[in-house]
Design an enzyme around this catalytic site. Structure first.
Site, PDB file in Angstrom:
ATOM      1  N   HIS A  76       0.842  -1.309   0.177  1.00  0.00           N
ATOM      2  CA  HIS A  76      -0.014  -0.027  -0.063  1.00  0.00           C
ATOM      3  C   HIS A  76       0.802   1.266   0.086  1.00  0.00           C
ATOM      4  O   HIS A  76       0.374   2.382  -0.191  1.00  0.00           O
ATOM      5  CB  HIS A  76      -0.924  -0.053   1.127  1.00  0.00           C
ATOM      6  CG  HIS A  76      -0.219   0.229   2.487  1.00  0.00           C
ATOM      7  ND1 HIS A  76       0.455  -0.821   3.102  1.00  0.00           N
ATOM      8  CD2 HIS A  76      -0.122   1.485   3.212  1.00  0.00           C
ATOM      9  CE1 HIS A  76       1.008  -0.237   4.204  1.00  0.00           C
ATOM     10  NE2 HIS A  76       0.651   1.005   4.265  1.00  0.00           N
TER      11      HIS A  76
HETATM   12  C1  UD1 Z   1      -2.004   5.231   6.339  1.00  0.00           C
HETATM   13  C2  UD1 Z   1      -0.665   5.676   6.809  1.00  0.00           C
HETATM   14  C3  UD1 Z   1       0.304   4.682   6.731  1.00  0.00           C
HETATM   15  C4  UD1 Z   1      -0.042   3.199   7.113  1.00  0.00           C
HETATM   16  C5  UD1 Z   1      -1.611   3.070   6.485  1.00  0.00           C
HETATM   17  C6  UD1 Z   1      -2.030   1.756   6.785  1.00  0.00           C
HETATM   18  C7  UD1 Z   1      -0.165   8.240   6.842  1.00  0.00           C
HETATM   19  C8  UD1 Z   1       0.881   9.181   6.024  1.00  0.00           C
HETATM   20  N1  UD1 Z   1      -0.081   6.864   6.183  1.00  0.00           N
HETATM   21  O1  UD1 Z   1      -1.793   5.116   4.676  1.00  0.00           O
HETATM   22  O2  UD1 Z   1       1.549   5.176   7.426  1.00  0.00           O
HETATM   23  O3  UD1 Z   1       0.693   2.428   6.989  1.00  0.00           O
HETATM   24  O4  UD1 Z   1      -2.421   3.830   6.543  1.00  0.00           O
HETATM   25  O5  UD1 Z   1      -3.369   1.450   6.118  1.00  0.00           O
HETATM   26  O6  UD1 Z   1      -0.819   8.334   7.732  1.00  0.00           O
HETATM   27  N2  UD1 Z   1      -9.208   4.967   1.864  1.00  0.00           N
HETATM   28  C9  UD1 Z   1     -10.553   4.256   1.866  1.00  0.00           C
HETATM   29  N3  UD1 Z   1     -10.972   3.992   2.925  1.00  0.00           N
HETATM   30  C10 UD1 Z   1     -10.213   3.964   4.068  1.00  0.00           C
HETATM   31  C11 UD1 Z   1      -9.062   4.626   4.304  1.00  0.00           C
HETATM   32  C12 UD1 Z   1      -8.442   5.044   2.884  1.00  0.00           C
HETATM   33  O7  UD1 Z   1     -11.120   4.257   0.907  1.00  0.00           O
HETATM   34  O8  UD1 Z   1     -10.839   3.762   5.160  1.00  0.00           O
HETATM   35  C13 UD1 Z   1      -8.518   5.079   0.598  1.00  0.00           C
HETATM   36  C14 UD1 Z   1      -8.658   6.610   0.131  1.00  0.00           C
HETATM   37  O9  UD1 Z   1      -8.897   6.476  -1.449  1.00  0.00           O
HETATM   38  C15 UD1 Z   1      -7.591   7.221   0.747  1.00  0.00           C
HETATM   39  C16 UD1 Z   1      -6.324   6.284   0.447  1.00  0.00           C
HETATM   40  O10 UD1 Z   1      -6.994   4.843   0.820  1.00  0.00           O
HETATM   41  O11 UD1 Z   1      -7.267   8.566  -0.088  1.00  0.00           O
HETATM   42  C17 UD1 Z   1      -5.348   6.421   1.476  1.00  0.00           C
HETATM   43  O12 UD1 Z   1      -5.647   6.578   2.821  1.00  0.00           O
HETATM   44  P1  UD1 Z   1      -4.667   7.443   3.781  1.00  0.00           P
HETATM   45  O13 UD1 Z   1      -5.316   7.315   5.052  1.00  0.00           O
HETATM   46  O14 UD1 Z   1      -4.408   8.691   3.201  1.00  0.00           O
HETATM   47  O15 UD1 Z   1      -3.303   6.910   3.693  1.00  0.00           O
HETATM   48  P2  UD1 Z   1      -2.910   5.277   3.750  1.00  0.00           P
HETATM   49  O16 UD1 Z   1      -2.288   4.965   2.304  1.00  0.00           O
HETATM   50  O17 UD1 Z   1      -3.976   4.222   4.182  1.00  0.00           O
END
Ligand code: UD1
Length: 366
Positions: A205
């Site tokens: 991821h």
């Molecule tokens: C975040 C953390 C990362 C951790 C990871 C575990 C930061 C900078 N990054 O990254 O350190 O390893 O979580 O999962 O805080 N999304 C959904 N549903 C959700 C959450 C996310 O659809 O419940 C999608 C959205 O499109 C979003 C993308 O995933 O834009 C990324 O989510 P985000 O929380 O920004 O970062 P992660 O890549 O999950």
């Protein structure tokens, strides 16, 4: 002692669970849980509350997904209201996600002391958003609870006073030990028609791996080759799922019989799969630690790691992102040619107890 515990993203939940449990046993501690809502899909959040028997959050900030600046800012705005209303003695944050840094900044500016669990880890790669979060959180924290010796060395090298550094071990491993037999009892491999030690497990991821179409495609090419030798199970993070669709890669994977794509799993089913995997390929931080404790070969698909102890004493190898290196190392693991490793000191299932003892001592409480 009034404590606000903050969590927001999937890897935070297994870290707060043992701490919340320890706090609830102590009468002199009043503890409330704040969920920032950084992760909001049921599979990224709710299922963890159920599996880990976490209490319902006292506050839900509902910040959701956004750019780094916006997500961090939203947590800050909403969390400040909670701190002003609650006036805690300590704000406890875990890990390195955007919610961690945002909450720490709010607390320190309101004169509230910050405890950072999993302090001192460094990848020395400032292109990683988590590295910025780690460094800044550590530098504003009053208690730096470290998981291992290299964390302590990193903090010392950054000039952080030794009196703030508290070696306690690894709370993730508290959770692993707490529910290991439950997880194994789920018989997760069998439910997928797989034999114990008869599959590879993959998680991916990191933006560096999945946000660049060429890079993601190269890694997937390696996974397809591995799937020619052993079934590959790949629970897909929402970020990676979006990129697969965006880059038009989904149909290529669907056509591969050895590759099993699925939704993100709950904690117990995932741990059950992890424990019985022949090998694990990952870019996660926590999984490098869990595989070390379970004695499962771990191939980290990154150029660096903030968890070098899993390499020096555990089962982890940093294989990088070259498809040939990924495939060759996987084949070695499939043949059983892998180091066995040992478990790092203090990764014994009792880290949360040490954290609570230290806080009680510093507050002069029984
Ligand atoms: C975040 C953390 C990362 C951790 C990871 C575990 C930061 C900078 N990054 O990254 O350190 O390893 O979580 O999962 O805080 N999304 C959904 N549903 C959700 C959450 C996310 O659809 O419940 C999608 C959205 O499109 C979003 C993308 O995933 O834009 C990324 O989510 P985000 O929380 O920004 O970062 P992660 O890549 O999950």
């Amino acid at each position: 002692m009034k404590v606000l515990v903050v969590a927001g993203a999937r890897p935070n939940f297994p870290k707060i669970a043992p701490i919340m449990r320890e706090f609830s046993r102590v009468e002199s501690i009043g503890c409330k849980l704040v969920h920032t809502g950084q992760h909001y899909d049921a599979r990224m959040s709710r299922v963890f509350f159920e599996d880990l028997e976490l209490p319902e959050p006292d506050f839900f900030l509902g910040v959701g997904s956004a750019s780094h600046a916006e997500q961090t800012a939203r947590v800050m705005i909403e969390f400040e209201k909670v701190v002003l209303a609650e006036r805690p003695d300590v704000v406890l944050v875990v890990g390195d996600v955007n919610s961690t840094l945002a909450a720490a900044l709010v607390a320190v500016k309101l004169g509230v002391r910050v405890a950072h669990v999993e302090a001192g880890l460094r990848s020395f790669d400032s292109g990683m958003p988590e590295e910025i979060n780690r460094k800044l959180t550590d530098h504003v924290s009053d208690w730096l609870f470290t998981t291992c010796e290299d964390g302590e060395t990193n903090l010392r090298n950054e000039g952080i006073a030794g009196s703030r550094v508290c070696p306690v071990g690894n709370v993730m491993i508290d959770t692993l030990r707490w529910c290991e037999s439950l997880a194994r009892g789920r018989k997760s491999p069998g439910k997928l028609g797989l034999d114990a030690k008869g599959y590879a497990l993959v998680t991916l991821h990191r933006p560096t791996n999945v946000d660049d179409p060429r890079m993601f495609e190269r890694i997937l090419g390696a996974l397809i080759q591995i799937a020619g030798h052993l079934p590959v199970v790949f629970p897909i993070h929402p970020r990676s799922r979006c990129r697969l669709a965006e880059f038009g890669l989904q149909s290529r994977l669907d056509a591969e019989p050895g590759l099993r794509l699925c939704e993100p799993l709950n904690y117990l089913d995932f741990l059950g799969l992890l424990a019985d995997a022949r090998l694990v390929l990952t870019d996660s931080g926590g999984i490098q630690e869990e595989t070390t404790v379970l004695g499962v070969p771990c191939l980290t698909l990154r150029e660096n790691t903030e968890r070098p102890i899993t390499i020096t004493t555990g089962t982890n190898v940093l294989v990088g992102l070259e498809p040939t290196a990924i495939v060759e190392n996987s084949l070695a693991a499939i043949r059983g040619e892998w180091k066995t490793g040992t478990i790092p000191p203090l990764w014994d299932g009792h880290a949360a107890g040490r954290i609570v003892d230290r806080l009680l001592r510093d507050f002069g409480l029984p």
